[in-house]
Design an enzyme around this catalytic site. Structure first.
Site, PDB file in Angstrom:
ATOM      1  N   CYS A  43      91.053 -88.130  60.952  1.00  0.00           N
ATOM      2  CA  CYS A  43      91.285 -87.712  59.640  1.00  0.00           C
ATOM      3  C   CYS A  43      92.373 -86.662  59.331  1.00  0.00           C
ATOM      4  CB  CYS A  43      90.001 -87.358  58.804  1.00  0.00           C
ATOM      5  SG  CYS A  43      90.220 -86.541  57.000  1.00  0.00           S
ATOM      6  N   CYS A  48      93.680 -89.820  57.159  1.00  0.00           N
ATOM      7  CA  CYS A  48      93.765 -89.468  55.801  1.00  0.00           C
ATOM      8  C   CYS A  48      94.946 -88.444  55.262  1.00  0.00           C
ATOM      9  CB  CYS A  48      92.318 -89.231  55.118  1.00  0.00           C
ATOM     10  SG  CYS A  48      91.043 -89.939  56.286  1.00  0.00           S
ATOM     11  N   LYS A  51      98.588 -89.248  55.788  1.00  0.00           N
ATOM     12  CA  LYS A  51      98.816 -90.303  54.935  1.00  0.00           C
ATOM     13  C   LYS A  51      98.825 -90.207  53.647  1.00  0.00           C
ATOM     14  CE  LYS A  51      95.788 -92.252  52.982  1.00  0.00           C
ATOM     15  NZ  LYS A  51      94.647 -93.079  53.853  1.00  0.00           N
ATOM     16  N   TYR A 178      93.163-101.797  54.986  1.00  0.00           N
ATOM     17  CA  TYR A 178      93.512-100.503  54.214  1.00  0.00           C
ATOM     18  C   TYR A 178      95.001 -99.787  55.047  1.00  0.00           C
ATOM     19  CZ  TYR A 178      88.825 -98.873  53.140  1.00  0.00           C
ATOM     20  OH  TYR A 178      87.338 -98.717  52.548  1.00  0.00           O
ATOM     21  N   GLU A 182      98.296 -99.401  53.015  1.00  0.00           N
ATOM     22  CA  GLU A 182      98.865 -98.114  52.578  1.00  0.00           C
ATOM     23  C   GLU A 182     100.028 -97.949  52.889  1.00  0.00           C
ATOM     24  OE1 GLU A 182      94.282 -96.114  52.000  1.00  0.00           O
ATOM     25  OE2 GLU A 182      95.455 -95.688  53.799  1.00  0.00           O
ATOM     26  N   HIS A 436      90.256 -90.478  24.722  1.00  0.00           N
ATOM     27  CA  HIS A 436      91.190 -91.093  24.141  1.00  0.00           C
ATOM     28  C   HIS A 436      92.785 -90.280  24.344  1.00  0.00           C
ATOM     29  CE1 HIS A 436      93.500 -94.224  22.116  1.00  0.00           C
ATOM     30  NE2 HIS A 436      93.596 -93.412  21.075  1.00  0.00           N
ATOM     31  N   GLU A 441      89.419 -95.049  29.578  1.00  0.00           N
ATOM     32  CA  GLU A 441      88.409 -94.871  28.393  1.00  0.00           C
ATOM     33  C   GLU A 441      88.242 -96.712  28.554  1.00  0.00           C
ATOM     34  OE1 GLU A 441      90.202 -94.864  24.401  1.00  0.00           O
ATOM     35  OE2 GLU A 441      92.033 -94.504  25.477  1.00  0.00           O
TER      36      GLU A 441
HETATM   37  P1  NDP Z   1      90.958-103.120  58.813  1.00  0.00           P
HETATM   38  O1  NDP Z   1      89.763-103.750  59.687  1.00  0.00           O
HETATM   39  O2  NDP Z   1      90.683-102.684  57.342  1.00  0.00           O
HETATM   40  O3  NDP Z   1      91.831-104.207  58.959  1.00  0.00           O
HETATM   41  C1  NDP Z   1      92.513-104.809  59.994  1.00  0.00           C
HETATM   42  C2  NDP Z   1      93.510-105.809  59.868  1.00  0.00           C
HETATM   43  O4  NDP Z   1      94.075-106.682  60.764  1.00  0.00           O
HETATM   44  C3  NDP Z   1      92.765-107.180  59.004  1.00  0.00           C
HETATM   45  O5  NDP Z   1      93.595-107.359  57.795  1.00  0.00           O
HETATM   46  C4  NDP Z   1      92.628-108.346  59.760  1.00  0.00           C
HETATM   47  O6  NDP Z   1      92.672-109.507  59.374  1.00  0.00           O
HETATM   48  C5  NDP Z   1      93.847-107.843  60.609  1.00  0.00           C
HETATM   49  N1  NDP Z   1      93.691-108.575  62.087  1.00  0.00           N
HETATM   50  C6  NDP Z   1      92.530-108.169  62.911  1.00  0.00           C
HETATM   51  N2  NDP Z   1      93.054-109.027  64.083  1.00  0.00           N
HETATM   52  C7  NDP Z   1      94.069-109.520  63.919  1.00  0.00           C
HETATM   53  C8  NDP Z   1      94.688-110.396  64.566  1.00  0.00           C
HETATM   54  N3  NDP Z   1      94.357-110.768  65.836  1.00  0.00           N
HETATM   55  N4  NDP Z   1      95.919-111.028  64.199  1.00  0.00           N
HETATM   56  C9  NDP Z   1      96.523-110.549  62.873  1.00  0.00           C
HETATM   57  N5  NDP Z   1      95.855-109.857  62.267  1.00  0.00           N
HETATM   58  C10 NDP Z   1      94.501-109.501  62.575  1.00  0.00           C
HETATM   59  O7  NDP Z   1      91.410-101.943  59.806  1.00  0.00           O
HETATM   60  P2  NDP Z   1      92.396-100.931  59.454  1.00  0.00           P
HETATM   61  O8  NDP Z   1      93.043-100.651  60.721  1.00  0.00           O
HETATM   62  O9  NDP Z   1      93.127-101.191  58.317  1.00  0.00           O
HETATM   63  O10 NDP Z   1      91.541 -99.686  59.086  1.00  0.00           O
HETATM   64  C11 NDP Z   1      90.254 -99.514  60.084  1.00  0.00           C
HETATM   65  C12 NDP Z   1      89.430 -98.627  59.204  1.00  0.00           C
HETATM   66  O11 NDP Z   1      89.721 -97.347  58.889  1.00  0.00           O
HETATM   67  C13 NDP Z   1      89.041 -99.235  57.919  1.00  0.00           C
HETATM   68  O12 NDP Z   1      88.155-100.258  57.956  1.00  0.00           O
HETATM   69  C14 NDP Z   1      88.432 -98.062  56.966  1.00  0.00           C
HETATM   70  O13 NDP Z   1      87.160 -97.821  57.219  1.00  0.00           O
HETATM   71  C15 NDP Z   1      89.228 -96.950  57.636  1.00  0.00           C
HETATM   72  N6  NDP Z   1      90.478 -96.561  56.748  1.00  0.00           N
HETATM   73  C16 NDP Z   1      90.116 -96.093  55.519  1.00  0.00           C
HETATM   74  C17 NDP Z   1      90.955 -95.517  54.562  1.00  0.00           C
HETATM   75  C18 NDP Z   1      90.711 -95.110  53.284  1.00  0.00           C
HETATM   76  O14 NDP Z   1      89.517 -94.882  53.109  1.00  0.00           O
HETATM   77  N7  NDP Z   1      91.458 -95.191  52.250  1.00  0.00           N
HETATM   78  C19 NDP Z   1      92.274 -95.460  54.902  1.00  0.00           C
HETATM   79  C20 NDP Z   1      92.510 -96.025  56.236  1.00  0.00           C
HETATM   80  C21 NDP Z   1      91.530 -96.383  57.129  1.00  0.00           C
HETATM   81  P3  NDP Z   1      91.188-110.081  58.638  1.00  0.00           P
HETATM   82  O15 NDP Z   1      91.182-109.433  57.477  1.00  0.00           O
HETATM   83  O16 NDP Z   1      91.692-111.566  58.846  1.00  0.00           O
HETATM   84  O17 NDP Z   1      90.305-109.932  59.682  1.00  0.00           O
END
Ligand code: NDP
Length: 453
Positions: A43, A48, A51, A178, A182, A436, A441
Site C-alpha cells: 500500500c 495505493c 498510485k 483495478y 487505474e 444543492h 444530490e
Molecule cells: P484483478 O484480479 O483485479 O485483475 C486482473 C486482470 O488481469 C483481470 O482483468 C483479468 O481478467 C486479467 N487476467 C488474468 N489472467 C490473465 C491472462 N492469463 N491473460 C490476460 N488477462 C488476464 O487484479 P489487479 O492486479 O488489477 O489487482 C489486484 C487486487 O489489488 C485487486 O483485486 C484489488 O483487490 C487490489 N487493488 C485495489 C485497488 C483499489 O482499491 N483502488 C487498486 C489496485 C489494486 P479477467 O477479468 O478475465 O479474469
C-alpha cells in the site's frame, strides 16, 4: 514453555504493522516483526499511496483547459517525471520512517530480514537466527504475477512503474482489473499514448455493468485505446530496444513499454508453511477460518496473503480482529460484508454492496439511476458524464447496492457506505434533503425506478 515473544509477525505491510502495534501497545504483548523489504508494504511503497499521488499528478493535464474555459489565461507547460519522481520518493521515505517509528514507539522489535516458518512456534530469519513465539502472524501480502506468454520477461508490472527512468511515449497495459484501469488513466493523463488489451467483453469484471460501461466509455473518450476481447500472444525485443507485441487478433504493434496488470499472487512460496502444517489453497493463499486462524492453532494470517478481500483497510481490520481474539480475550470475526471501495480510474468509481446483476439473482429489485453531464465540466465544454445508481430490494426497500461514477466518487462512497451499512432504505435516502448544487444530490432525488427486475 518459555518463548522469545508472545507474537512474531512476518511482514511489515498494513495488516502486519497494525496487528504488531496494537498487540504490543494496547495489549502489552512482547512482539517482534520481520520485513525483508521496505516498511509499509504494498500500500505505502508500491501501491495505493504512490498510485494516488500519480492520479493527482495526471489530473492536472485537463485542468489548464478547464481553467481557460472559466476565463483564466493559463498555459500548461510540460510534465517533469524526474521532478515528480524525486518528490514521490521523498514522500515514500518519509512514510516508511513513520511506519518504523510507530513500531518502535509501540515497543515492537523489528528485524530487517526475511523470515520463514520452521514450526508452530518458531521462525528462522535470513540471518540464520531462530526466534520462538507463542503466536505467529503471517502478513506477507502479495505480488503482481505475469501471464505466461513468450517474451513476458520484457513486461513490467505495477511494482516497476514508479521506478521508470523515463516516461514512455507509448505503453501497452494488459488486463482489465483495478490496476490496469487505474494506470491506463494515470499514464494517459500524463501524456503517454496508452493502449489497453483486455481479454473479456468489458473491463472491471464483477462490478456493476452500467458503472463499468460508463468508466470504459469515458476512458476511451479521454484517449485510452481500449481493445476488448484481445490478449497478448507473444512479445519480442526490436533492434531499437522497443517491444513488438503480437495480439491474439493478429495485430502486431511496437510499444516502448508493456505493463502486465494481470492479477496478484500471495507471497507464500518457500516460506516453510506446508511443512509446518499450514494449509494453502490452489492459488497459494493461506487458508484461514473466520477468526484468521490457520490449520496450525498458534499461526494466524491476515491481509492479501489470505486472498479474502485484498484491500488495505480490510487487512487492517483483520489485524485488529486478530489482536482482539488472541490478546484481548474477545473473539472477533473481521466483517467482510458491505465494504465500500473506490477504483481510481478517471472518472473514479465508488461502490458498495451488490451490482444490479448480482442483486437480481437474489430477488425482486428496483433500480434507480441517473447519468448526466456535471455542471463543472459541462461549463468547460467537456462531454464527461457521471452516474449515480441505487439498487433497491423491492420487498424490504433496503439499499442493496450504491454505484457512483464521478470525479470524487471515492470520497462520496465512503459516506454513502455508512448509510448502506446501517441498512438504509430507499425512503431514508428520499427523506434526506439534497445538498444543492452538487453532483451527489442526485442520490437522494431519484423518484422513479428506471427498471424493475
Ligand atoms: P484483478 O484480479 O483485479 O485483475 C486482473 C486482470 O488481469 C483481470 O482483468 C483479468 O481478467 C486479467 N487476467 C488474468 N489472467 C490473465 C491472462 N492469463 N491473460 C490476460 N488477462 C488476464 O487484479 P489487479 O492486479 O488489477 O489487482 C489486484 C487486487 O489489488 C485487486 O483485486 C484489488 O483487490 C487490489 N487493488 C485495489 C485497488 C483499489 O482499491 N483502488 C487498486 C489496485 C489494486 P479477467 O477479468 O478475465 O479474469
Amino acid at each position: 514453555m518459555q518463548f522469545d515473544y508472545d507474537l512474531f509477525v512476518i511482514g511489515g505491510g498494513s495488516g502486519g504493522v497494525r496487528a504488531a502495534r496494537v498487540a504490543a501497545g494496547d495489549a502489552g504483548a512482547k512482539v517482534a516483526l520481520a520485513e525483508e523489504d521496505r516498511y509499509g508494504g504494498t500500500c505505502v511503497i508500491r501501491g495505493c499511496v504512490p498510485k494516488k499521488l500519480m492520479v493527482f499528478a495526471s489530473e492536472f493535464s485537463g485542468m489548464a483547459a478547464d481553467a481557460e474555459a472559466y476565463g483564466w489565461d493559463i498555459q500548461l507547460g510540460a510534465f517533469s517525471w524526474d521532478a515528480f519522481k524525486d518528490k514521490l520518493n521523498a514522500e515514500l521515505d518519509r512514510l516508511e520512517g513513520v511506519y518504523r517509528r510507530l513500531l518502535a514507539g509501540s515497543g515492537v522489535q523489528t528485524f530487517d530480514a526475511r523470515a520463514k516458518v520452521v514450526d508452530a512456534h518458531t521462525v528462522e530469519l535470513s540471518t540464520g537466527e531462530r526466534k520462538t513465539a507463542k503466536h505467529i502472524l503471517l502478513a506477507m501480502g502479495g505480488r503482481p504475477v505475469k501471464v505466461d506468454v513468450p517474451g513476458a520477461e520484457l513486461a513490467i508490472t505495477s511494482n516497476d512503474i514508479f521506478h521508470l527512468s523515463e516516461m514512455p511515449k507509448n505503453i501497452l497495459i494488459l488486463g482489465g482489473g483495478y490496476i490496469a484501469c487505474e494506470f491506463a488513466g494515470i499514464l494517459n493523463g500524463l501524456g503517454v499514448d496508452v493502449t489497453q488489451y483486455y481479454r473479456g467483453a468489458q473491463i472491471l469484471r464483477g462490478f456493476d455493468d452500467e458503472a463499468r460501461g460508463l468508466v470504459a466509455e469515458e476512458m476511451i473518450q479521454r484517449g485510452v485505446k481500449l481493445h476488448l476481447g484481445t490478449n497478448v500472444e507473444s512479445m519480442e525485443r526490436t533492434s531499437d530496444g522497443r517491444i513488438r507485441v503480437v495480439a491474439t487478433n493478429g495485430d502486431e504493434t511496437v510499444f516502448d513499454q508493456v505493463m502486465f496488470a494481470t492479477g496478484r499472487a500471495p507471497n507464500t512460496d518457500d516460506m516453510g508453511l506446508e511443512q509446518a502444517g499450514v494449509k494453502l489453497g490452489r492459488g497459494g493463499q493461506v487458508i484461514v477460518d473466520d477468526y484468521s486462524q490457520t490449520a496450525v492453532p498458534s499461526i494466524y494470517a491476515v491481509g492479501d496473503v489470505t486472498d479474502r478481500v485484498n484491500l488495505t483497510p480490510v487487512a487492517i481490520r483483520e489485524g485488529m480482529a486478530f489482536v482482539e481474539t488472541v490478546f484481548k480475550g474477545n473473539p472477533t470475526k473481521p466483517d467482510h460484508e458491505l465494504i465500500p471501495t473506490a477504483i481510481f480510474t478517471q472518472p473514479e468509481m465508488g461502490t458498495v454492496g451488490m451490482s444490479e446483476e448480482e442483486a437480481r439473482e437474489k430477488g425482486p429489485i428496483e433500480v434507480y439511476a441517473t447519468s448526466f453531464k456535471p455542471m463543472q465540466s459541462a461549463f468547460a465544454g467537456r462531454t464527461d458524464r457521471v452516474l449515480m445508481k441505487l439498487v433497491v430490494c423491492a420487498d424490504t426497500r433496503r439499499i442493496l447496492g450504491c454505484h457512483i461514477v464521478a470525479p470524487g466518487a471515492g470520497e462520496m462512497i465512503q459516506l454513502a457506505g455508512i448509510a448502506v451499512k446501517m441498512g438504509a432504505t430507499k425512503e431514508d435516502f428520499d427523506r434526506t434533503v439534497a445538498v444543492h448544487p452538487t453532483m451527489s444530490e442526485e442520490i437522494v432525488t431519484m423518484k422513479t425506478p428506471v427498471r424493475r427486475a
